[in-house]
Design an enzyme around this catalytic site. Structure first.
Site, PDB file in Angstrom:
ATOM      1  N   SER A 167       0.685  -1.293  -0.132  1.00 50.71           N
ATOM      2  CA  SER A 167       0.118  -0.067   0.115  1.00 50.71           C
ATOM      3  C   SER A 167       0.956   1.250  -0.032  1.00 50.71           C
ATOM      4  CB  SER A 167      -0.764  -0.114   1.302  1.00 50.71           C
ATOM      5  OG  SER A 167      -1.451   1.413   1.332  1.00 50.71           O
ATOM      6  N   TYR A 190      -1.754   6.192  -4.306  1.00 55.94           N
ATOM      7  CA  TYR A 190      -2.897   7.150  -4.103  1.00 55.94           C
ATOM      8  C   TYR A 190      -2.301   8.440  -4.722  1.00 55.94           C
ATOM      9  CZ  TYR A 190      -5.783   3.930  -1.119  1.00 55.94           C
ATOM     10  OH  TYR A 190      -6.250   2.882  -0.566  1.00 55.94           O
ATOM     11  N   THR A 216      -4.908   3.189  -7.663  1.00 51.66           N
ATOM     12  CA  THR A 216      -6.165   3.036  -7.222  1.00 51.66           C
ATOM     13  C   THR A 216      -7.141   4.217  -7.381  1.00 51.66           C
ATOM     14  OG1 THR A 216      -5.442   1.403  -5.437  1.00 51.66           O
ATOM     15  CG2 THR A 216      -7.555   2.359  -5.066  1.00 51.66           C
ATOM     16  N   LYS A 301      -6.636  -0.081 -10.334  1.00 48.95           N
ATOM     17  CA  LYS A 301      -7.224  -1.059  -9.375  1.00 48.95           C
ATOM     18  C   LYS A 301      -8.726  -0.221  -9.009  1.00 48.95           C
ATOM     19  CE  LYS A 301      -6.838  -2.824  -4.848  1.00 48.95           C
ATOM     20  NZ  LYS A 301      -7.662  -1.926  -3.769  1.00 48.95           N
ATOM     21  N   HIS A 325     -12.804  -2.235  -3.456  1.00 44.16           N
ATOM     22  CA  HIS A 325     -11.978  -1.740  -2.423  1.00 44.16           C
ATOM     23  C   HIS A 325     -12.571  -2.597  -1.066  1.00 44.16           C
ATOM     24  CE1 HIS A 325      -9.035   1.474  -1.726  1.00 44.16           C
ATOM     25  NE2 HIS A 325      -8.980   1.074  -0.550  1.00 44.16           N
ATOM     26  N   ARG A 328     -15.485  -0.867   0.509  1.00 45.26           N
ATOM     27  CA  ARG A 328     -15.075   0.316   1.167  1.00 45.26           C
ATOM     28  C   ARG A 328     -14.985   1.746   0.410  1.00 45.26           C
ATOM     29  NH1 ARG A 328     -11.770  -1.322   5.538  1.00 45.26           N
ATOM     30  NH2 ARG A 328     -10.342   0.235   5.598  1.00 45.26           N
TER      31      ARG A 328
END
Ligand SMILES: Cc1cc2nc3c(=O)[nH]c(=O)nc-3n(C[C@H](O)[C@H](O)[C@H](O)COP(=O)(O)O)c2cc1C
Length: 430
Positions: A167, A190, A216, A301, A325, A328
């Site tokens: 991540s 991100y 993402t 993603k 996600h 989420r």
């Protein structure tokens, strides 16, 4: 007392129970279900019963029969707010349930009398062959679940030879994660509103040796994580050591409090420079920018439609994650296993398709391959293992899933992943 008022009293009692707040059970949703059809009422009672039962806790990883056995142990060991962060979906958590229920819409259609003494579970992605299609998906802040966090997961990935995606908001740097994995990990991104900052993170991942950047795109509009927010209100610890301004509650984060990057090495490493003017949130033009700024392969993603799968391929990405996600992002109510066929149709063999969301059983993995997935990703299950028993927990989760998948491949008479075609599943009761 009338049935109506007895029910209201009971629900008020439930609403006041911290147990329910922590378990991701939404009391408003249960109230609605109790007023609904008889199927909804019985589902509501089932949820209440499940919540009221004390699960039997396993004392060691080796006692686990399946991945679910780790969940109550993790819940018991974690502080309420951290459990809330892990368990939460959005709004009424419907999409988490949808992800699981999606698998029940397909039944197996196994063939017999095939020699399955040797099976091959390997898959090729981005130029590397993996002996298993089970991918360790990016999950942020893993030291919130275990002191060794991402390092324990990387060591488990190394021991069991799985692909790991780190991540962007990991509590371990990509350099340390790659050292612990003993091989490159893929790097999830991100974006930052400032392109210069985004570019620095991209360059850092590339320099560390990540072959793939996973961008993402499903949280760009934010998300409403009520189960997490509710859990935070019952967490009475002082969290200043890890969270600027104390507990990360609504209203605490924001412009008044500087962004806390002490436990986020990938973000803390950004060197402030001159801000580039930015216009709006990322669009497909941003994918081109990413491609132009790195030699890493780009995956997106959060793709759930055929249209976006087509656009992703037209924009030169190497693969997509069919993902919501883990329920989420937006509360779509649509399972990723339901989105999978249209994304596969949009990709048309031009890239890798990894699907994640609710994978807990070998049969789930089998169904995804039958619907055209290249590989599958897991999030919460390995974090349950991590929180419960550290590296050993993660390893056991991986090996349980692998074992279940291998068994179902043999039961169905499929000797390699490419042989798992649509003919091995049928619509439920079909
Ligand atoms: C606690 C938690 C943190 C997550 N953090 C990230 C993240 O940092 N980046 C990302 O792309 N996805 C993140 N995800 C989503 C996962 O990569 C994955 O899509 C999802 O967990 C799959 O569903 P599952 O948990 O039902 O297996 C996170 C999920 C959870 C549960």
């Amino acid at each position: 007392m009338s049935t109506q008022s007895a029910r209201r009293q009971f629900l008020r009692y439930l609403a006041g129970s911290p147990l329910f707040a922590l378990g991701g059970v939404n009391v408003a949703q249960i109230a609605r279900m109790l007023d609904g059809s008889s199927a909804e009422r019985s589902r509501a009672l089932e949820l209440i019963q499940q919540q009221a039962q004390e699960p039997t806790l396993i004392a060691s990883a080796s006692e686990a029969l399946n991945v679910f056995d780790f969940e109550p142990v993790a819940r018991k060991k974690l502080p309420p707010a951290h459990w809330g962060y892990l368990a939460t979906g959005t709004d009424d958590d419907e999409t988490i349930r949808a992800n699981r229920e999606g698998f029940t819409r397909w039944d197996l259609h196994p063939r017999r009398l095939v020699d399955v003494s040797h099976i091959d579970t390997s898959v090729k992605m981005a130029g590397t062959t993996w002996e298993t299609p089970i991918v360790i998906n990016p999950v942020g802040s893993q030291r919130a679940f275990h002191p060794e966090g991402e390092l324990a997961v990387a060591r488990a990935a190394k021991a069991r030879r799985h692909l790991m995606v780190l991540s962007n908001v990991a509590t371990t740097s990509i350099e340390d994660a790659i050292a612990a994995r003993g091989a490159p990990v893929w790097s999830q991104l991100y974006h930052r509103t400032d392109w210069n900052e985004t570019k620095q993170m991209v360059k850092r991942a590339e320099a560390a040796g990540a072959p793939v950047l996973v961008f993402t795109v499903d949280l760009i509009a934010g998300s409403n994580r009520e189960t997490m927010l509710r859990a935070q209100t019952v967490d009475t610890r002082n969290c200043e050591n890890c969270h600027v301004g104390g507990r990360p509650r609504p209203g605490v984060e924001g412009s008044a409090v500087r962004q806390d990057t002490r436990r986020k090495p990938m973000i803390a490493g950004i060197v402030p420079g001159e801000k580039a003017p930015e216009v709006g949130t990322p669009t497909w033009e941003f994918i081109k920018r990413l491609r132009d700024s790195t030699s890493m392969k780009i995956f997106i993603k959060g793709i759930v439609t055929r249209e976006d799968a087509e656009l992703a391929m037209e924009n030169g990405v190497s693969g997509v994650f069919v993902s919501n996600h883990g329920g989420r992002a937006e509360n779509s109510g649509r399972a990723t296993i339901t989105s999978l066929p249209e994304v596969v149709a949009g990709v048309r063999g031009r890239g890798v398709v990894i699907v994640d969301g609710g994978f807990r059983r070998g049969t789930d993995i089998f169904k995804a391959h039958a619907l055209g997935a290249t590989a599958i990703g897991i999030g919460r299950p390995y974090i349950w293992g991590l929180a419960a028993f550290g590296q050993e927990g993660v390893e056991t989760v991986l090996s349980l899933l692998r074992h279940e998948f291998e068994v179902v491949m043999k039961q169905a008479g499929t000797t390699s992943i490419s042989k798992i075609s649509k003919s091995y599943i049928v619509p439920h009761n079909g």
